[in-house]
Design a protein around this motif. Sequence first.
Motif, PDB file in Angstrom:
ATOM      1  N   ILE A 102      40.880  34.907  36.888  1.00  0.00           N
ATOM      2  CA  ILE A 102      39.728  34.343  36.193  1.00  0.00           C
ATOM      3  C   ILE A 102      39.471  35.161  34.931  1.00  0.00           C
ATOM      4  CG2 ILE A 102      37.268  33.794  36.386  1.00  0.00           C
ATOM      5  CD1 ILE A 102      37.695  33.665  39.421  1.00  0.00           C
ATOM      6  N   GLU A 103      39.004  34.468  33.889  1.00  0.00           N
ATOM      7  CA  GLU A 103      38.677  35.137  32.636  1.00  0.00           C
ATOM      8  C   GLU A 103      37.636  36.226  32.877  1.00  0.00           C
ATOM      9  OE1 GLU A 103      39.669  35.613  28.725  1.00  0.00           O
ATOM     10  OE2 GLU A 103      40.377  33.935  29.951  1.00  0.00           O
ATOM     11  N   LYS A 104      37.890  37.410  32.324  1.00  0.00           N
ATOM     12  CA  LYS A 104      37.010  38.549  32.551  1.00  0.00           C
ATOM     13  C   LYS A 104      35.847  38.532  31.562  1.00  0.00           C
ATOM     14  CE  LYS A 104      37.078  43.614  32.724  1.00  0.00           C
ATOM     15  NZ  LYS A 104      37.928  44.816  32.507  1.00  0.00           N
ATOM     16  N   ASN A 105      34.630  38.568  32.083  1.00  0.00           N
ATOM     17  CA  ASN A 105      33.422  38.701  31.261  1.00  0.00           C
ATOM     18  C   ASN A 105      32.343  39.348  32.125  1.00  0.00           C
ATOM     19  OD1 ASN A 105      32.005  36.481  32.697  1.00  0.00           O
ATOM     20  ND2 ASN A 105      33.536  35.194  31.668  1.00  0.00           N
ATOM     21  N   LYS A 106      31.155  39.524  31.554  1.00  0.00           N
ATOM     22  CA  LYS A 106      30.088  40.215  32.286  1.00  0.00           C
ATOM     23  C   LYS A 106      29.707  39.474  33.557  1.00  0.00           C
ATOM     24  CE  LYS A 106      27.981  42.389  28.218  1.00  0.00           C
ATOM     25  NZ  LYS A 106      26.743  42.496  27.395  1.00  0.00           N
ATOM     26  N   SER A 107      29.722  38.154  33.488  1.00  0.00           N
ATOM     27  CA  SER A 107      29.312  37.345  34.632  1.00  0.00           C
ATOM     28  C   SER A 107      30.314  37.424  35.784  1.00  0.00           C
ATOM     29  CB  SER A 107      29.118  35.898  34.194  1.00  0.00           C
ATOM     30  OG  SER A 107      28.835  35.064  35.282  1.00  0.00           O
ATOM     31  N   THR A 108      31.583  37.209  35.471  1.00  0.00           N
ATOM     32  CA  THR A 108      32.606  37.186  36.526  1.00  0.00           C
ATOM     33  C   THR A 108      32.983  38.587  36.999  1.00  0.00           C
ATOM     34  OG1 THR A 108      34.344  37.111  34.838  1.00  0.00           O
ATOM     35  CG2 THR A 108      33.559  35.011  35.707  1.00  0.00           C
ATOM     36  N   LYS A 159      31.101  41.109  37.383  1.00  0.00           N
ATOM     37  CA  LYS A 159      30.090  41.628  38.294  1.00  0.00           C
ATOM     38  C   LYS A 159      30.286  41.085  39.703  1.00  0.00           C
ATOM     39  CE  LYS A 159      25.078  42.120  38.791  1.00  0.00           C
ATOM     40  NZ  LYS A 159      23.750  41.789  38.215  1.00  0.00           N
ATOM     41  N   TYR A 160      30.686  39.820  39.816  1.00  0.00           N
ATOM     42  CA  TYR A 160      30.847  39.205  41.139  1.00  0.00           C
ATOM     43  C   TYR A 160      32.231  39.466  41.709  1.00  0.00           C
ATOM     44  CZ  TYR A 160      30.516  35.713  44.841  1.00  0.00           C
ATOM     45  OH  TYR A 160      30.497  35.087  46.068  1.00  0.00           O
ATOM     46  N   ASN A 212      43.556  40.816  30.595  1.00  0.00           N
ATOM     47  CA  ASN A 212      42.095  40.773  30.542  1.00  0.00           C
ATOM     48  C   ASN A 212      41.597  39.727  31.544  1.00  0.00           C
ATOM     49  OD1 ASN A 212      39.493  41.360  29.677  1.00  0.00           O
ATOM     50  ND2 ASN A 212      39.534  39.745  28.128  1.00  0.00           N
ATOM     51  N   LYS A 213      41.978  39.916  32.808  1.00  0.00           N
ATOM     52  CA  LYS A 213      41.642  38.959  33.860  1.00  0.00           C
ATOM     53  C   LYS A 213      41.015  39.703  35.026  1.00  0.00           C
ATOM     54  CE  LYS A 213      43.649  35.450  31.779  1.00  0.00           C
ATOM     55  NZ  LYS A 213      42.921  34.255  31.321  1.00  0.00           N
ATOM     56  N   THR A 214      40.146  39.022  35.732  1.00  0.00           N
ATOM     57  CA  THR A 214      39.642  39.495  37.001  1.00  0.00           C
ATOM     58  C   THR A 214      40.168  38.562  38.083  1.00  0.00           C
ATOM     59  OG1 THR A 214      37.652  40.156  38.206  1.00  0.00           O
ATOM     60  CG2 THR A 214      37.519  38.148  36.889  1.00  0.00           C
ATOM     61  N   SER A 215      40.104  38.974  39.330  1.00  0.00           N
ATOM     62  CA  SER A 215      40.709  38.194  40.403  1.00  0.00           C
ATOM     63  C   SER A 215      39.674  37.831  41.454  1.00  0.00           C
ATOM     64  CB  SER A 215      41.854  38.974  41.064  1.00  0.00           C
ATOM     65  OG  SER A 215      42.894  39.204  40.143  1.00  0.00           O
ATOM     66  N   ALA A 216      39.836  36.648  42.024  1.00  0.00           N
ATOM     67  CA  ALA A 216      38.994  36.178  43.118  1.00  0.00           C
ATOM     68  C   ALA A 216      39.872  35.897  44.325  1.00  0.00           C
ATOM     69  CB  ALA A 216      38.242  34.916  42.711  1.00  0.00           C
ATOM     70  N   ARG A 217      39.316  36.091  45.501  1.00  0.00           N
ATOM     71  CA  ARG A 217      40.036  35.759  46.728  1.00  0.00           C
ATOM     72  C   ARG A 217      39.532  34.412  47.246  1.00  0.00           C
ATOM     73  NH1 ARG A 217      42.884  38.955  49.833  1.00  0.00           N
ATOM     74  NH2 ARG A 217      41.840  40.864  49.174  1.00  0.00           N
ATOM     75  N   ILE A 218      40.453  33.535  47.587  1.00  0.00           N
ATOM     76  CA  ILE A 218      40.078  32.247  48.161  1.00  0.00           C
ATOM     77  C   ILE A 218      40.712  32.120  49.539  1.00  0.00           C
ATOM     78  CG2 ILE A 218      39.834  31.150  45.910  1.00  0.00           C
ATOM     79  CD1 ILE A 218      42.522  29.748  46.407  1.00  0.00           C
ATOM     80  N   SER A 219      40.078  31.345  50.392  1.00  0.00           N
ATOM     81  CA  SER A 219      40.581  31.097  51.736  1.00  0.00           C
ATOM     82  C   SER A 219      40.319  29.645  52.085  1.00  0.00           C
ATOM     83  CB  SER A 219      39.898  32.018  52.746  1.00  0.00           C
ATOM     84  OG  SER A 219      40.424  31.826  54.047  1.00  0.00           O
ATOM     85  N   ILE A 264      35.416  31.118  48.527  1.00  0.00           N
ATOM     86  CA  ILE A 264      35.801  31.903  47.362  1.00  0.00           C
ATOM     87  C   ILE A 264      34.899  33.128  47.299  1.00  0.00           C
ATOM     88  CG2 ILE A 264      34.336  30.499  45.845  1.00  0.00           C
ATOM     89  CD1 ILE A 264      36.337  31.118  43.575  1.00  0.00           C
ATOM     90  N   GLY A 265      35.482  34.280  47.001  1.00  0.00           N
ATOM     91  CA  GLY A 265      34.705  35.517  46.966  1.00  0.00           C
ATOM     92  C   GLY A 265      35.463  36.615  46.262  1.00  0.00           C
ATOM     93  N   SER A 266      34.955  37.805  46.378  1.00  0.00           N
ATOM     94  CA  SER A 266      35.555  38.972  45.733  1.00  0.00           C
ATOM     95  C   SER A 266      36.784  39.435  46.488  1.00  0.00           C
ATOM     96  CB  SER A 266      34.531  40.103  45.675  1.00  0.00           C
ATOM     97  OG  SER A 266      35.131  41.309  45.264  1.00  0.00           O
ATOM     98  N   LEU A 267      37.653  40.169  45.784  1.00  0.00           N
ATOM     99  CA  LEU A 267      38.832  40.745  46.437  1.00  0.00           C
ATOM    100  C   LEU A 267      38.440  41.778  47.485  1.00  0.00           C
ATOM    101  CD1 LEU A 267      41.447  41.297  43.571  1.00  0.00           C
ATOM    102  CD2 LEU A 267      41.561  39.649  45.428  1.00  0.00           C
ATOM    103  N   GLU A 268      37.234  42.302  47.374  1.00  0.00           N
ATOM    104  CA  GLU A 268      36.777  43.285  48.347  1.00  0.00           C
ATOM    105  C   GLU A 268      36.506  42.652  49.710  1.00  0.00           C
ATOM    106  OE1 GLU A 268      33.393  44.976  46.505  1.00  0.00           O
ATOM    107  OE2 GLU A 268      34.550  46.129  45.027  1.00  0.00           O
ATOM    108  N   THR A 269      36.373  41.326  49.743  1.00  0.00           N
ATOM    109  CA  THR A 269      36.153  40.619  51.010  1.00  0.00           C
ATOM    110  C   THR A 269      37.464  40.529  51.775  1.00  0.00           C
ATOM    111  OG1 THR A 269      34.472  39.275  49.909  1.00  0.00           O
ATOM    112  CG2 THR A 269      35.220  38.541  52.069  1.00  0.00           C
TER     113      THR A 269
END
Length: 360
Positions: free
Chosen positions: A70-76, A78-79, A89-96, A111-116
């Motif tokens: 996912i595109e990295k910005n302040k909103s994404t 943080k979550y 310049n990307k952030t990652s999300a975990r989906i199940s 859908i959630g954070s990689l920490e999940t």
Amino acid sequence: HYNRFRRFFLYFFIELTLTKQAFFKARKNISPEAFKELFRMTNDMIIQKNKIRRHKGYRIFAVDGSELRIEKNKSTEKYFRQRTNSAENKTSARISVLYDVILDFVLDAQIGSLETDEREMAVSNISCFSGYFNSKDIVVFDRGYPSRKMISFMTEMNCKYLIRLQGSCFRGVKENSGNYFRITITHNDKIYSVRIVHVVLKSGEVETLITNLSENELDTDKFGELYFLRWGIETAFDTLKNKFLIEKFSGKSLVAVFQEYYFVMFLMNCMSAMKLTVDRKLKRSKKHCRYLYEGNRSLIIGCFKHRIPAIILYPHKRIELYQKLILLCIRQPVPVIPDSFFQRPLFSHQRKVFSHKFSI
């Protein structure tokens, strides 16, 4: 995209005076729950009409997870969070996803954070569908999911499971050399008797599976065929990323990510419903052919995604549009060649590079 939205109205000779800034500002006011509810409606129609197909008397589901860039910005940021070894310049999300591998339907999506942890998301998938599970349901998991907690959870849910083991993660697996045997697993002072089965694949690899299916419910030589059905969820992730291009989010905000994620899941189920209709008609019209024919998944997606705005905005033309789409897809089927085998590619940590295609 705003430009695609504008072109749609120009097709009907309607000049859109809405600016791009106003368009995205208005979009943020739409709750992602609305798209999630659309997605749930597709599941309710299948469940209420009891259209879930069965394999040897069982409904077959699979749970698996993946990652989205996912595109990295302040909103994404943080979550979600960025991988430490990523230069992009990307952030990652975990989906199940909880997936019906026979009907090709997404029953639940998280859908959630990689920490999940992926096991926690799998529990959420199954819990959302808990009111419909019974003793004639089997959930297939890949390696990475087996744990004492997961086995206890599935057993208490009165749901059958089949999980691939990675190595000897439970005591008693390595010590036994037979093709099938039983071991006991303890969790929270409860003892569970489980069945271990070794399956030899066509490539010569030996897979170790753990299940609570008894010897009377399923013969040992049928486990290879049952586990192979899990491949349907892998093709579903391929469809999501390479055909629906789910990682090409048109919006950059967190709200836009959730909106598009659940809307693509809604489209996935709409595409599957259309393909089921096409397959049923092809089965009757080509019953004397050498091979069984089915609808071309890529063609169905390509035809459906360009007509989804008209289908939603003009309900009085919806049936007519569906009929035209079905006739178009029937004319270009693809054969299903039995016993086809493809060599498994070597594993690579390199991610695919973004293409210049556009998403839905």
